[in-house]
Design a protein around this motif. Structure first.
Motif, mmCIF file in Angstrom:
data_model
loop_
_atom_site.group_PDB
_atom_site.id
_atom_site.type_symbol
_atom_site.label_atom_id
_atom_site.label_comp_id
_atom_site.label_asym_id
_atom_site.label_seq_id
_atom_site.Cartn_x
_atom_site.Cartn_y
_atom_site.Cartn_z
ATOM 1 N N ARG A 197 0.857 -1.183 0.000
ATOM 2 C CA ARG A 197 0.000 0.000 0.000
ATOM 3 C C ARG A 197 0.898 1.239 0.000
ATOM 4 O O ARG A 197 1.761 1.393 0.877
ATOM 5 N N LEU A 198 0.693 2.115 -0.995
ATOM 6 C CA LEU A 198 1.415 3.375 -1.070
ATOM 7 C C LEU A 198 0.488 4.482 -0.587
ATOM 8 O O LEU A 198 -0.496 4.820 -1.247
ATOM 9 N N ARG A 199 0.801 5.031 0.594
ATOM 10 C CA ARG A 199 -0.094 5.983 1.230
ATOM 11 C C ARG A 199 0.025 7.380 0.622
ATOM 12 O O ARG A 199 0.974 7.694 -0.085
ATOM 13 N N ARG A 200 -0.949 8.211 0.940
ATOM 14 C CA ARG A 200 -0.951 9.592 0.452
ATOM 15 C C ARG A 200 0.285 10.368 0.895
ATOM 16 O O ARG A 200 0.737 11.282 0.213
ATOM 17 N N ASP A 201 0.821 10.016 2.071
ATOM 18 C CA ASP A 201 2.009 10.711 2.563
ATOM 19 C C ASP A 201 3.296 10.114 2.013
ATOM 20 O O ASP A 201 4.392 10.518 2.410
ATOM 21 N N GLY A 202 3.180 9.152 1.092
ATOM 22 C CA GLY A 202 4.347 8.532 0.495
ATOM 23 C C GLY A 202 4.866 7.324 1.244
ATOM 24 O O GLY A 202 5.821 6.677 0.784
ATOM 25 N N GLY A 203 4.267 6.994 2.386
ATOM 26 C CA GLY A 203 4.694 5.825 3.140
ATOM 27 C C GLY A 203 4.276 4.529 2.461
ATOM 28 O O GLY A 203 3.294 4.486 1.722
ATOM 29 N N LEU A 204 5.029 3.478 2.713
ATOM 30 C CA LEU A 204 4.757 2.152 2.167
ATOM 31 C C LEU A 204 4.402 1.191 3.295
ATOM 32 O O LEU A 204 5.071 1.163 4.330
ATOM 33 N N ASP A 205 3.344 0.407 3.086
ATOM 34 C CA ASP A 205 2.962 -0.650 4.026
ATOM 35 C C ASP A 205 2.893 -1.975 3.284
ATOM 36 O O ASP A 205 2.552 -2.025 2.099
ATOM 37 N N LEU A 206 3.208 -3.042 3.987
ATOM 38 C CA LEU A 206 3.015 -4.382 3.443
ATOM 39 C C LEU A 206 1.571 -4.788 3.706
ATOM 40 O O LEU A 206 1.166 -4.952 4.850
#
Length: 224
Positions: A186-195
């Motif tokens: 998941r590529l979040r709106r703030d640019g963070g990445l989650d598995l």
């Protein structure tokens, strides 16, 4: 006719089946499993034996299709470039946020749920003649509901009903190896990445944070 009596189809016949509105099971490069694709999302779901309205991934394999999505994703320019790299280079399945101040194109709706768009990006060279004929496709793991995704052509022929075409493996297919469905990030709106979901790409990285750090590092090297 049972699954064991069926034969896989040629690339040309698979492309024609898609054009006629059917679903086709397609291979991916190792270590990924097969996928089932169609020009209509309900057709993908019917092939899997699940409700017609269930969300599916949009196969973002065509450069024109991806360009059309640029104004839909709620991401900064650098993060849109990152999303394209994750899809094309890493063959990941990617969840990206969509803008809430604009209407998404109707053809993206089957892949959008709760303001997130699900995208699959693998563009395997042996499939390119088929993919280029169908720039907008919907896709999901090649499995019947409740079963694991198929890893071989023989498994696909046995698992899916006769009306679902199964593409013959390309001559360049790698030797048999353990296969898994794609990792989803998941590529979040703030640019963070989650598995979001474990899969083939992160299988050798038991620590999700370590995998995502390495992924970021490769992205920086590749995109500058």
């Amino acid at each position: 006719m049972t699954g064991t009596e069926r034969a896989p189809v040629s690339l040309e016949r698979a492309a024609s089946a898609l054009g006629d509105g059917g679903a086709v099971v397609l291979p991916n490069p190792a270590p990924l499993t097969h996928v089932v694709a169609a020009r209509g999302a309900p057709t993908v779901n019917a092939a899997k034996g699940r409700p017609a309205g269930q969300p599916v991934a949009l196969w973002a394999h065509h450069p024109g299709t991806v360009r059309d999505l640029d104004g839909v994703w709620d991401l900064a320019p650098d993060d849109r470039a990152l999303a394209r790299w994750l899809l094309a280079a890493e063959h990941l399945t990617v969840l990206v946020p969509v803008r809430t101040d604009t209407e998404v194109p109707a053809w993206t709706a089957p892949a959008v749920k709760d303001s997130w768009m699900l995208l699959f990006g693998a563009r395997w060279e042996p499939l390119r003649p088929l993919l280029d004929r169908h720039p907008v496709l919907y896709v999901s793991s090649a499995n019947r509901t409740g079963c694991s995704p198929v890893a071989t052509t023989a498994d696909a022929l046995a698992a899916f009903p006769a009306e679902v075409a199964v593409l013959a493996p390309p001559a360049t297919e790698a030797p048999a190896t353990e296969r898994r469905a794609t990792t989803t990030v998941r590529l979040r709106r703030d640019g963070g990445l989650d598995l979001h979901r474990d899969g083939a790409q992160n299988h050798d990285h038991p620590d999700p944070a370590d995998y995502l750090r390495r992924l970021r590092g490769r992205a920086r090297e590749a995109t500058g």
